[in-house]
Design an enzyme around this catalytic site. Structure first.
Site, PDB file in Angstrom:
ATOM      1  N   GLY A 134       0.845  -1.192   0.000  1.00  0.00           N
ATOM      2  CA  GLY A 134       0.000   0.000   0.000  1.00  0.00           C
ATOM      3  C   GLY A 134       0.875   1.234   0.000  1.00  0.00           C
ATOM      4  N   GLN A 187       3.044  10.021   1.812  1.00  0.00           N
ATOM      5  CA  GLN A 187       4.359   9.353   1.862  1.00  0.00           C
ATOM      6  C   GLN A 187       5.274   9.785   0.722  1.00  0.00           C
ATOM      7  OE1 GLN A 187       2.462   5.243   2.421  1.00  0.00           O
ATOM      8  NE2 GLN A 187       4.354   5.031   3.593  1.00  0.00           N
ATOM      9  N   CYS A 243       5.890  -0.335   7.678  1.00  0.00           N
ATOM     10  CA  CYS A 243       5.553   0.869   6.922  1.00  0.00           C
ATOM     11  C   CYS A 243       6.778   1.325   6.146  1.00  0.00           C
ATOM     12  CB  CYS A 243       5.108   1.972   7.875  1.00  0.00           C
ATOM     13  SG  CYS A 243       4.642   3.496   7.036  1.00  0.00           S
ATOM     14  N   LEU A 244       6.573   1.674   4.893  1.00  0.00           N
ATOM     15  CA  LEU A 244       7.692   2.132   4.058  1.00  0.00           C
ATOM     16  C   LEU A 244       8.298   3.419   4.604  1.00  0.00           C
ATOM     17  CD1 LEU A 244       6.065   1.370   0.592  1.00  0.00           C
ATOM     18  CD2 LEU A 244       7.901   0.073   1.700  1.00  0.00           C
ATOM     19  N   HIS A 276      -4.481   1.250   7.476  1.00  0.00           N
ATOM     20  CA  HIS A 276      -3.123   1.802   7.626  1.00  0.00           C
ATOM     21  C   HIS A 276      -2.934   2.991   6.680  1.00  0.00           C
ATOM     22  CE1 HIS A 276       1.444   1.096   7.938  1.00  0.00           C
ATOM     23  NE2 HIS A 276       1.332   1.867   6.872  1.00  0.00           N
ATOM     24  N   GLU A 277      -3.409   2.853   5.434  1.00  0.00           N
ATOM     25  CA  GLU A 277      -3.244   3.948   4.451  1.00  0.00           C
ATOM     26  C   GLU A 277      -4.106   5.155   4.804  1.00  0.00           C
ATOM     27  OE1 GLU A 277      -0.751   3.482   2.857  1.00  0.00           O
ATOM     28  OE2 GLU A 277      -0.658   1.302   2.919  1.00  0.00           O
ATOM     29  N   HIS A 285      -2.495   7.294   7.292  1.00  0.00           N
ATOM     30  CA  HIS A 285      -1.499   8.220   6.727  1.00  0.00           C
ATOM     31  C   HIS A 285      -2.155   9.530   6.280  1.00  0.00           C
ATOM     32  CE1 HIS A 285       2.327   6.074   6.584  1.00  0.00           C
ATOM     33  NE2 HIS A 285       1.773   5.002   6.039  1.00  0.00           N
TER      34      HIS A 285
HETATM   35  O1  GNR Z   1       4.125  -2.636   2.644  1.00  0.00           O
HETATM   36  C1  GNR Z   1       3.449  -2.510   3.666  1.00  0.00           C
HETATM   37  N1  GNR Z   1       3.155  -3.615   4.405  1.00  0.00           N
HETATM   38  C2  GNR Z   1       2.236  -3.604   5.440  1.00  0.00           C
HETATM   39  C3  GNR Z   1       2.201  -4.714   6.269  1.00  0.00           C
HETATM   40  C4  GNR Z   1       1.295  -4.784   7.299  1.00  0.00           C
HETATM   41  C5  GNR Z   1       0.400  -3.757   7.508  1.00  0.00           C
HETATM   42  C6  GNR Z   1       0.427  -2.641   6.708  1.00  0.00           C
HETATM   43  C7  GNR Z   1       1.334  -2.566   5.669  1.00  0.00           C
HETATM   44  S1  GNR Z   1       1.338  -1.170   4.629  1.00  0.00           S
HETATM   45  C8  GNR Z   1       3.014  -1.169   4.103  1.00  0.00           C
HETATM   46  C9  GNR Z   1       3.246  -0.102   3.049  1.00  0.00           C
HETATM   47  C10 GNR Z   1       3.038   1.261   3.677  1.00  0.00           C
HETATM   48  O2  GNR Z   1       3.801   1.776   4.435  1.00  0.00           O
HETATM   49  N2  GNR Z   1       1.923   1.868   3.366  1.00  0.00           N
HETATM   50  O3  GNR Z   1       1.653   3.069   3.929  1.00  0.00           O
HETATM   51 NI    NI Z   2       2.699   3.090   5.820  1.00  0.00          NI
END
Ligand code: GNR
Ligand code: NI
Length: 170
Positions: free
Chosen positions: A46, A51, A94-95, A136-137, A140
């Site tokens: 995601g 980001q 999270c990236l 999660h997105e 952000h």
């Molecule tokens: O790549 C991602 N893996 C992930 C694993 C578990 C829960 C959420 C994520 S999202 C993350 C990519 C990211 O940072 N998206 O904002």
């Molecule tokens: Ni993230």
């Protein structure tokens, strides 16, 4: 399409609230395409526009299994309109918080309303990893990172590790 640079915590843009898009026009559709390409290049499931430094309410997700066809989903102005009472725990990463992982509890299933890449209103039901990723997105878009659900002790440990890594890579 273009691969864009992903901001790393504690970048101030990651703490800001993103603005809704007026409509999904050619500019926003291109932003979505660039985000999909950037997500794949970073091997994420995601990505949210903040980001990559863009404070607009746009996210992309793709939770397809290895060996299956890619299945990118582009969402603008996503809104969670229903959540299950049942919760699930997922080890999140999270990236923007590279190489750090922690368990986060969230609703197991959701219904989300959004504008697709053709500016059409859609609703989608999600559960499992897809539901976790969309939540999660959307966090952000509201300036929230998964570490914000942890104790301040754990959050501090993780954020210090990330800063140290960033200094070493600089
Ligand atoms: O790549 C991602 N893996 C992930 C694993 C578990 C829960 C959420 C994520 S999202 C993350 C990519 C990211 O940072 N998206 O904002
Ligand atoms: Ni993230």
């Amino acid at each position: 399409m273009a691969v864009l640079e992903i901001l790393v915590a504690p970048h101030p843009v990651l703490k800001q609230k993103a603005k809704p898009v007026d409509k999904v026009d050619a500019r926003v559709a291109k932003l979505m395409d660039d985000m999909v390409e950037t997500m794949y290049a970073a091997q994420g499931i995601g990505l949210a526009a903040p980001q990559i430094g863009v404070l607009e309410r746009v996210i992309v997700v793709d939770v397809h299994e290895k060996g299956e066809a890619p299945n990118p989903i582009r969402l603008a102005n996503p809104e969670i309109v229903w959540t299950s009472d049942e919760k699930s725990v997922c080890e999140e990463g999270c990236l923007s918080v590279p190489e750090q992982y922690a368990e986060v509890t969230r609703p197991k299933a959701i219904r989300v309303r959004y504008l697709d890449e053709k500016n059409e209103v859609r609703e989608m039901d999600a559960d499992g990893m897809l539901a976790t990723c969309i939540q999660h997105e959307i966090d952000h878009l509201n300036g929230v990172l998964f570490v914000d659900y942890l104790s301040s002790l754990k959050r501090g440990i993780i954020l210090r590790k990330v800063q140290k890594m960033q200094r070493q890579n600089a």
